[in-house]
Design an enzyme around this catalytic site. Structure first.
Site, short mmCIF file in Angstrom:
data_model
loop_
_atom_site.label_atom_id
_atom_site.label_comp_id
_atom_site.label_asym_id
_atom_site.label_seq_id
_atom_site.Cartn_x
_atom_site.Cartn_y
_atom_site.Cartn_z
N ARG A 176 0.99 -1.05 0.04
CA ARG A 176 0.12 0.16 0.08
C ARG A 176 0.89 1.34 -0.05
NH1 ARG A 176 -0.38 4.44 2.66
NH2 ARG A 176 0.03 3.62 4.68
N ASP A 177 1.53 1.51 1.06
CA ASP A 177 2.33 2.87 1.19
C ASP A 177 3.25 2.78 -0.06
OD1 ASP A 177 3.52 5.16 2.07
OD2 ASP A 177 3.24 4.70 4.12
N HIS A 193 5.07 4.26 12.51
CA HIS A 193 5.35 4.39 11.30
C HIS A 193 6.40 5.52 10.83
CE1 HIS A 193 3.05 4.04 7.07
NE2 HIS A 193 3.67 5.26 6.96
N HIS A 214 8.86 6.94 8.03
CA HIS A 214 9.71 7.02 6.83
C HIS A 214 11.10 7.50 7.01
CE1 HIS A 214 6.06 6.69 3.95
NE2 HIS A 214 5.64 6.97 5.17
N CYS A 252 3.78 9.46 0.44
CA CYS A 252 2.55 9.88 0.31
C CYS A 252 2.61 11.02 -0.82
CB CYS A 252 2.11 10.64 1.76
SG CYS A 252 0.24 11.15 1.40
N ASN A 303 9.46 4.47 3.16
CA ASN A 303 9.14 3.89 4.64
C ASN A 303 10.48 3.31 5.03
OD1 ASN A 303 6.37 3.65 3.23
ND2 ASN A 303 6.10 3.38 5.48
P1 HMG Z 1 -12.84 14.06 -3.19
O1 HMG Z 1 -12.81 14.26 -4.64
O2 HMG Z 1 -13.05 14.97 -2.11
O3 HMG Z 1 -14.57 12.92 -3.07
O4 HMG Z 1 -11.87 12.98 -2.41
P2 HMG Z 1 -15.63 12.85 -3.57
O5 HMG Z 1 -16.44 12.21 -2.65
O6 HMG Z 1 -16.16 14.23 -4.19
O7 HMG Z 1 -15.61 11.82 -4.56
C1 HMG Z 1 -14.70 12.31 -5.89
C2 HMG Z 1 -14.96 11.16 -6.83
O8 HMG Z 1 -14.28 10.14 -6.34
C3 HMG Z 1 -16.29 10.61 -7.11
O9 HMG Z 1 -16.20 10.01 -8.28
C4 HMG Z 1 -16.48 9.47 -6.18
O10 HMG Z 1 -17.40 8.64 -6.39
C5 HMG Z 1 -15.26 8.73 -6.10
P3 HMG Z 1 -17.17 10.59 -9.66
O11 HMG Z 1 -18.59 10.89 -9.15
O12 HMG Z 1 -16.52 12.27 -9.73
O13 HMG Z 1 -16.65 10.03 -10.78
N1 HMG Z 1 -14.73 8.31 -4.94
C6 HMG Z 1 -14.36 6.74 -4.70
N2 HMG Z 1 -14.19 5.84 -5.52
C7 HMG Z 1 -13.64 4.78 -5.35
N3 HMG Z 1 -13.46 4.64 -4.16
C8 HMG Z 1 -13.57 5.27 -2.98
C9 HMG Z 1 -14.01 6.51 -3.40
N4 HMG Z 1 -14.41 7.96 -2.60
C10 HMG Z 1 -14.77 8.78 -3.51
N5 HMG Z 1 -13.58 5.39 -1.62
C11 HMG Z 1 -11.25 11.09 -1.31
C12 HMG Z 1 -11.92 12.46 -1.21
C13 HMG Z 1 -11.02 10.91 0.53
C14 HMG Z 1 -11.96 10.19 -1.54
C15 HMG Z 1 -9.90 11.54 -1.82
O14 HMG Z 1 -8.96 12.43 -1.35
C16 HMG Z 1 -8.84 10.22 -1.77
O15 HMG Z 1 -9.08 9.12 -2.12
N6 HMG Z 1 -7.91 10.44 -0.92
C17 HMG Z 1 -6.95 9.52 -0.67
C18 HMG Z 1 -5.49 9.88 -0.55
C19 HMG Z 1 -4.52 8.81 -0.36
O16 HMG Z 1 -4.76 7.62 -0.45
N7 HMG Z 1 -3.20 9.19 0.43
C20 HMG Z 1 -2.36 8.35 0.73
C21 HMG Z 1 -2.67 7.49 1.60
S1 HMG Z 1 -2.28 8.35 3.29
C22 HMG Z 1 -0.65 8.00 3.53
O17 HMG Z 1 -0.08 7.74 2.80
C23 HMG Z 1 -0.20 8.33 5.07
C24 HMG Z 1 0.16 7.13 5.90
O18 HMG Z 1 1.10 6.16 5.14
C25 HMG Z 1 0.76 7.32 7.23
C26 HMG Z 1 1.96 8.44 7.35
O19 HMG Z 1 3.09 8.08 6.45
O20 HMG Z 1 1.71 9.47 7.92
C27 HMG Z 1 -1.14 6.15 5.86
MG MG Z 2 3.28 6.35 5.09
#
Ligand code: HMG
Ligand code: MG
Length: 299
Positions: free
Chosen positions: A16-17, A208, A210, A241, A250
């Site tokens: 995932r990450d 966690h 990095h 990210c 990581n």
């Molecule tokens: P948005 O654009 O504000 O949301 O995104 P929305 O609700 O307006 O949806 C936009 C479109 O996405 C729509 O489609 C939804 O249906 C679709 P359209 O109607 O325009 O065709 N949609 C989805 N489709 C599939 N699965 C879903 C989903 N949700 C909406 N779940 C949202 C808001 C949260 C969805 C978006 O910002 C997003 O997906 N963000 C994820 C970002 C991400 O994954 N970042 C990396 C992970 S975090 C990380 O790495 C940190 C970590 O490792 C810890 C650390 O290191 O600190 C965990």
């Molecule tokens: Mg991370």
């Protein structure tokens, strides 16, 4: 004398990450093969993918296919990131064991990552947690930017406590404290953990790190001395990210496992098999991570 635990639990987050941050697409079949190799190496926890918006993270838009393709190994918890109810719907249908919800302690990073304020995000995560628990799955909660935010700098510890409490109230069983951009140093880790462990038990917390500036292993050592026994790491040192400028890989799982085994701390992971899995994915992304190559040639 260092005070080390007998064993730690590795949360393998590479699929995932790691893969969320790769520019070069990795074919679904290769991801599946990699996850199966990782599971065979022995970790009891693998974060396999994300059920996030495919517009935001196209790299993991094959989440359902990945989950249905892997050979589910008994004793392994297969988790995935879930940001909202739409994601939970797909994640449950795909058979995840655990939903990992996530938010950031700093407003600017949270907005950059999930397009909402922290206050708007919490009710969504509460809904996801409720839905996952009702479906008989467990829930893990990430807090990002605990040790520093790429936009806002340092983050108040009172904000971290507020989020930990919100997660505990939702029924989250483990909270992973993210050093999202790899800025934590051992002294800071000691200070943060002393504050948090005076308030919350060690067994609800995971770390966690990095490894942007090469301090992740030093931070793990301090964390273990403070009583933490759960660590996230990514095979091959992949990770980052896309919505946190400056975030890089990581802590490499193989570096963690090698270091801990050398000190007599058990991980339940076979280092040889883990190194083979790390080499496999490094070849796929054509970007070798130097440390594990050094390790391989040194043995
Ligand atoms: P948005 O654009 O504000 O949301 O995104 P929305 O609700 O307006 O949806 C936009 C479109 O996405 C729509 O489609 C939804 O249906 C679709 P359209 O109607 O325009 O065709 N949609 C989805 N489709 C599939 N699965 C879903 C989903 N949700 C909406 N779940 C949202 C808001 C949260 C969805 C978006 O910002 C997003 O997906 N963000 C994820 C970002 C991400 O994954 N970042 C990396 C992970 S975090 C990380 O790495 C940190 C970590 O490792 C810890 C650390 O290191 O600190 C965990
Ligand atoms: Mg991370």
């Amino acid at each position: 004398m260092m005070k080390l635990p007998d064993h730690i639990q590795l949360r393998e987050v590479g699929p995932r990450d790691g893969l969320q941050n790769e520019a070069k697409p990795v074919p679904t079949a290769d991801k599946i093969r990699w996850i199966d190799q990782l599971a065979a190496a022995g970790p009891t926890y693998i974060e396999a993918t994300s059920f996030v918006s495919p517009r935001w993270i196209p790299q993991l838009s094959d989440a359902a296919a990945v989950m249905s393709g892997i050979a589910r190994r008994p004793g392994v918890t297969y988790a995935a990131l879930v940001p909202n109810m739409k994601g939970l719907h797909y994640a449950l249908a795909a058979g995840i064991d655990e939903a990992a919800v996530f938010l950031s302690a700093s407003e600017t990073h949270n907005r950059s990552n999930v397009n909402k304020s922290v206050a708007e995000t919490l009710p969504q995560l509460r809904e996801v947690a409720e839905g996952a628990l009702q479906a008989g799955r467990t829930v893990r909660g990430y807090i990002s930017t605990v040790f520093g935010c790429p936009f806002e700098g340092s983050v108040p510890l009172t904000d971290i406590c507020r989020l930990i409490e919100a997660y505990l109230e939702m029924g989250v069983r483990e909270i992973s404290l993210g050093d999202t951009i790899g800025v934590a140093n051992p002294k800071q880790v000691e200070t943060v953990l002393a504050y948090l462990l005076a308030r919350y038990p060690a067994d609800v917390l995971a770390l966690h790190f990095h490894d942007t500036r090469g301090m992740a292993l030093a931070n793990v050592l301090v964390s273990m001395e403070m009583g933490i026994t759960r660590f996230d790491a990514a095979a091959g040192g992949l990770g980052g990210c896309p919505y946190a400028p400056g975030a890089s890989g990581n802590l490499a799982s193989e570096d963690l496992v090698h270091c801990l085994h050398a000190m007599g701390v058990a991980t339940g992971v076979d280092l040889e098999q883990l190194l083979a899995a790390a080499a496999y994915i490094q070849e796929k992304i054509e970007r070798p991570y130097p440390a594990s190559h050094m390790l391989a040639s040194w043995r």
